[in-house]
Design an enzyme around this catalytic site. Structure first.
Site, PDB file in Angstrom:
ATOM      1  N   GLY A  49       0.813  -1.219   0.000  1.00 28.56           N
ATOM      2  CA  GLY A  49       0.000   0.000   0.000  1.00 28.56           C
ATOM      3  C   GLY A  49       0.850   1.274   0.000  1.00 28.56           C
ATOM      4  O   GLY A  49       0.375   2.345   0.398  1.00 28.56           O
ATOM      5  N   HIS A  92      11.929   0.400   0.391  1.00 31.60           N
ATOM      6  CA  HIS A  92      11.439  -0.937   0.740  1.00 31.60           C
ATOM      7  C   HIS A  92      12.480  -1.678   1.575  1.00 31.60           C
ATOM      8  O   HIS A  92      12.441  -2.900   1.669  1.00 31.60           O
ATOM      9  CB  HIS A  92      11.151  -1.747  -0.524  1.00 31.60           C
ATOM     10  CG  HIS A  92       9.966  -1.272  -1.318  1.00 31.60           C
ATOM     11  ND1 HIS A  92       8.743  -1.035  -0.759  1.00 31.60           N
ATOM     12  CD2 HIS A  92       9.815  -1.027  -2.646  1.00 31.60           C
ATOM     13  CE1 HIS A  92       7.892  -0.657  -1.712  1.00 31.60           C
ATOM     14  NE2 HIS A  92       8.526  -0.637  -2.856  1.00 31.60           N
ATOM     15  N   TYR A 177      -2.308  -1.704   6.254  1.00 33.70           N
ATOM     16  CA  TYR A 177      -3.205  -1.552   5.102  1.00 33.70           C
ATOM     17  C   TYR A 177      -4.640  -1.799   5.552  1.00 33.70           C
ATOM     18  O   TYR A 177      -5.559  -1.085   5.165  1.00 33.70           O
ATOM     19  CB  TYR A 177      -2.780  -2.576   4.042  1.00 33.70           C
ATOM     20  CG  TYR A 177      -3.574  -2.563   2.767  1.00 33.70           C
ATOM     21  CD1 TYR A 177      -3.145  -1.835   1.661  1.00 33.70           C
ATOM     22  CD2 TYR A 177      -4.751  -3.303   2.643  1.00 33.70           C
ATOM     23  CE1 TYR A 177      -3.863  -1.843   0.472  1.00 33.70           C
ATOM     24  CE2 TYR A 177      -5.480  -3.312   1.460  1.00 33.70           C
ATOM     25  CZ  TYR A 177      -5.030  -2.578   0.385  1.00 33.70           C
ATOM     26  OH  TYR A 177      -5.752  -2.581  -0.788  1.00 33.70           O
ATOM     27  N   PHE A 213      -9.441   4.241  -3.332  1.00 33.10           N
ATOM     28  CA  PHE A 213      -8.994   3.343  -4.402  1.00 33.10           C
ATOM     29  C   PHE A 213      -9.568   3.772  -5.754  1.00 33.10           C
ATOM     30  O   PHE A 213      -8.849   3.864  -6.743  1.00 33.10           O
ATOM     31  CB  PHE A 213      -9.386   1.896  -4.073  1.00 33.10           C
ATOM     32  CG  PHE A 213      -8.907   0.928  -5.095  1.00 33.10           C
ATOM     33  CD1 PHE A 213      -7.581   0.511  -5.107  1.00 33.10           C
ATOM     34  CD2 PHE A 213      -9.763   0.449  -6.083  1.00 33.10           C
ATOM     35  CE1 PHE A 213      -7.117  -0.372  -6.072  1.00 33.10           C
ATOM     36  CE2 PHE A 213      -9.310  -0.429  -7.055  1.00 33.10           C
ATOM     37  CZ  PHE A 213      -7.992  -0.841  -7.045  1.00 33.10           C
ATOM     38  N   MET A 216      -7.941   6.947  -7.074  1.00 30.22           N
ATOM     39  CA  MET A 216      -6.559   6.736  -7.490  1.00 30.22           C
ATOM     40  C   MET A 216      -6.481   5.908  -8.764  1.00 30.22           C
ATOM     41  O   MET A 216      -5.700   6.198  -9.661  1.00 30.22           O
ATOM     42  CB  MET A 216      -5.756   6.084  -6.356  1.00 30.22           C
ATOM     43  CG  MET A 216      -5.462   7.083  -5.246  1.00 30.22           C
ATOM     44  SD  MET A 216      -4.384   6.420  -3.964  1.00 30.22           S
ATOM     45  CE  MET A 216      -2.837   6.200  -4.811  1.00 30.22           C
ATOM     46  N   LYS A 244      -6.747  -5.448  -7.411  1.00 34.14           N
ATOM     47  CA  LYS A 244      -7.592  -5.786  -6.255  1.00 34.14           C
ATOM     48  C   LYS A 244      -7.219  -7.190  -5.827  1.00 34.14           C
ATOM     49  O   LYS A 244      -7.496  -8.153  -6.505  1.00 34.14           O
ATOM     50  CB  LYS A 244      -9.082  -5.691  -6.641  1.00 34.14           C
ATOM     51  CG  LYS A 244     -10.030  -5.467  -5.520  1.00 34.14           C
ATOM     52  CD  LYS A 244      -9.988  -4.091  -4.866  1.00 34.14           C
ATOM     53  CE  LYS A 244      -9.421  -3.935  -3.488  1.00 34.14           C
ATOM     54  NZ  LYS A 244      -8.005  -3.666  -3.368  1.00 34.14           N
ATOM     55  N   GLY A 245      -6.581  -7.344  -4.705  1.00 30.94           N
ATOM     56  CA  GLY A 245      -6.051  -8.666  -4.354  1.00 30.94           C
ATOM     57  C   GLY A 245      -6.758  -9.354  -3.206  1.00 30.94           C
ATOM     58  O   GLY A 245      -7.308  -8.738  -2.318  1.00 30.94           O
TER      59      GLY A 245
HETATM   60  P1  A3P Z   1      -3.649  -5.288  -4.965  1.00 29.15           P
HETATM   61  O1  A3P Z   1      -2.659  -5.744  -6.011  1.00 29.15           O
HETATM   62  O2  A3P Z   1      -3.981  -6.352  -3.956  1.00 29.15           O
HETATM   63  O3  A3P Z   1      -4.881  -4.703  -5.545  1.00 29.15           O
HETATM   64  P2  A3P Z   1       2.147  -0.782  -3.405  1.00 29.15           P
HETATM   65  O4  A3P Z   1       1.683   0.605  -3.587  1.00 29.15           O
HETATM   66  O5  A3P Z   1       2.953  -0.970  -2.156  1.00 29.15           O
HETATM   67  O6  A3P Z   1       2.816  -1.320  -4.623  1.00 29.15           O
HETATM   68  O7  A3P Z   1       0.848  -1.680  -3.137  1.00 29.15           O
HETATM   69  C1  A3P Z   1      -0.061  -1.949  -4.185  1.00 29.15           C
HETATM   70  C2  A3P Z   1      -1.346  -2.493  -3.604  1.00 29.15           C
HETATM   71  O8  A3P Z   1      -2.039  -1.434  -2.927  1.00 29.15           O
HETATM   72  C3  A3P Z   1      -2.284  -3.008  -4.690  1.00 29.15           C
HETATM   73  O9  A3P Z   1      -2.966  -4.130  -4.122  1.00 29.15           O
HETATM   74  C4  A3P Z   1      -3.212  -1.819  -4.885  1.00 29.15           C
HETATM   75  O10 A3P Z   1      -4.453  -2.150  -5.441  1.00 29.15           O
HETATM   76  C5  A3P Z   1      -3.355  -1.330  -3.448  1.00 29.15           C
HETATM   77  N1  A3P Z   1      -3.789   0.087  -3.389  1.00 29.15           N
HETATM   78  C6  A3P Z   1      -3.221   1.142  -3.996  1.00 29.15           C
HETATM   79  N2  A3P Z   1      -3.914   2.276  -3.738  1.00 29.15           N
HETATM   80  C7  A3P Z   1      -4.937   1.914  -2.932  1.00 29.15           C
HETATM   81  C8  A3P Z   1      -6.009   2.650  -2.331  1.00 29.15           C
HETATM   82  N3  A3P Z   1      -6.149   3.954  -2.513  1.00 29.15           N
HETATM   83  N4  A3P Z   1      -6.874   1.961  -1.558  1.00 29.15           N
HETATM   84  C9  A3P Z   1      -6.750   0.620  -1.371  1.00 29.15           C
HETATM   85  N5  A3P Z   1      -5.751  -0.130  -1.927  1.00 29.15           N
HETATM   86  C10 A3P Z   1      -4.859   0.516  -2.702  1.00 29.15           C
END
Ligand code: A3P
Length: 273
Positions: A49, A92, A177, A213, A216, A244-245
């Site tokens: 996240g 990271h 998250y 989400f 964004m 969306k995981g």
């Molecule tokens: P998923 O692949 O499970 O959907 P990072 O930014 O560390 O790379 O993490 C990416 C993950 O955060 C993705 O998860 C993405 O969909 C989720 N994500 C990004 N923005 C988000 C938001 N505003 N609300 C909820 N989840 C979000």
């Protein structure tokens, strides 16, 4: 996946796999990087996240997020970082390889955690779609690598546990998250308070809305063409980030319970403790 495919895009530093976009020279020099006392670090294991929190921070007045993680690029990185004021720097890095200077200066650190199943599934999709990561065929293949810690940025377990040791430090704020999902405004309030900023409930709710989400995801196409929005260490293509995981595996639960039995942070994930 062949080991050649892995070695062309990943290399090991202090036993942890990094993208070859993080040069060996830069990784070796991290300890000589200059942290400032007012630097804030945004730390996460990939796919936890990071972009979400980064976007929240972008919307907070007086907080400026730098574009790419400290460990990404070559040795010119340190010069590049010097031009920023009021820096919020993503990374990271596992606590054990975090530059010494950051620890000595006790810079503020926001550490984001996410439950390992969703993190692994998100990483699986990322491996599949991102040409900067090794090619992968099946979920099973990625899952095995994830359990062994043979993925970019190493073991999720080691990452979390390395930070867990410092969870009570006054300069470290840990957010999950899952808590952000449950109550984004409350988490944003926590972040602003930690940064020493005061904002009205109306302003906070506005940020929560702008960083939802849906908002964004809808903005990714636009932001893909704007170099001011790159954060990820592993691609500049933001459309790979908003998916969306979910999903999991019994094998996962077993290993989780064994590895995380003494972990307090793991209690955030409910199901396992
Ligand atoms: P998923 O692949 O499970 O959907 P990072 O930014 O560390 O790379 O993490 C990416 C993950 O955060 C993705 O998860 C993405 O969909 C989720 N994500 C990004 N923005 C988000 C938001 N505003 N609300 C909820 N989840 C979000």
């Amino acid at each position: 996946m062949s080991s050649e495919s892995q070695s062309s895009v990943l290399h090991k530093f202090k036993g942890i796999l990094f993208s070859t976009m993080s040069s060996e020279e830069l990784l070796n020099s991290l300890d000589s990087s200059e942290a400032r006392e007012d630097d804030v670090f945004l730390v996460s294991y990939p796919k936890s996240g990071t972009h979400w929190i980064a976007k929240i921070i972008e919307n907070i007045p007086n907080a400026r997020i730098t574009l790419t993680p400290i460990e990404l690029g070559d040795i010119s990185k340190f010069e590049e970082l010097k031009v920023y004021c009021e820096r919020v720097i993503p990374t990271h890095l596992n606590y054990n390889v975090l530059p010494m200077n950051i620890k000595q200066k006790q810079c503020k650190i926001i550490y984001i955690i996410r439950n390992p199943k969703d993190t692994a599934v998100s990483l699986f999709h990322y491996y599949r779609e991102n040409p900067n990561l090794p090619g992968i065929e099946t979920w099973h293949e990625l899952f095995e690598l994830f359990l062994r810690g043979d993925v970019v940025y190493g073991s999720w377990f080691d990452h979390i546990l390395s930070w867990e040791e410092h969870k009570n430090a006054k300069n470290i704020l840990i957010i999950s998250y899952e808590e952000m999902k449950k109550d984004p405004s409350k988490t944003i309030k926590k972040i602003t308070a930690f940064l020493g900023l005061s904002m009205s409930d109306g302003e906070i709710n506005q940020i929560a809305w702008k960083t939802s989400f849906t908002e964004m995801k809808n903005n990714t196409a636009k932001e893909n063409h704007d170099p001011n929005h790159t954060i990820c260490a592993l691609t500049s293509n933001r459309s790979l980030v908003f998916r969306k995981g979910s999903v999991g595996d019994e094998l996962f639960d077993e290993l989780f319970t064994e590895k995380m039995k003494h972990s307090e942070l793991a209690k955030h994930f409910g199901d396992y403790s």
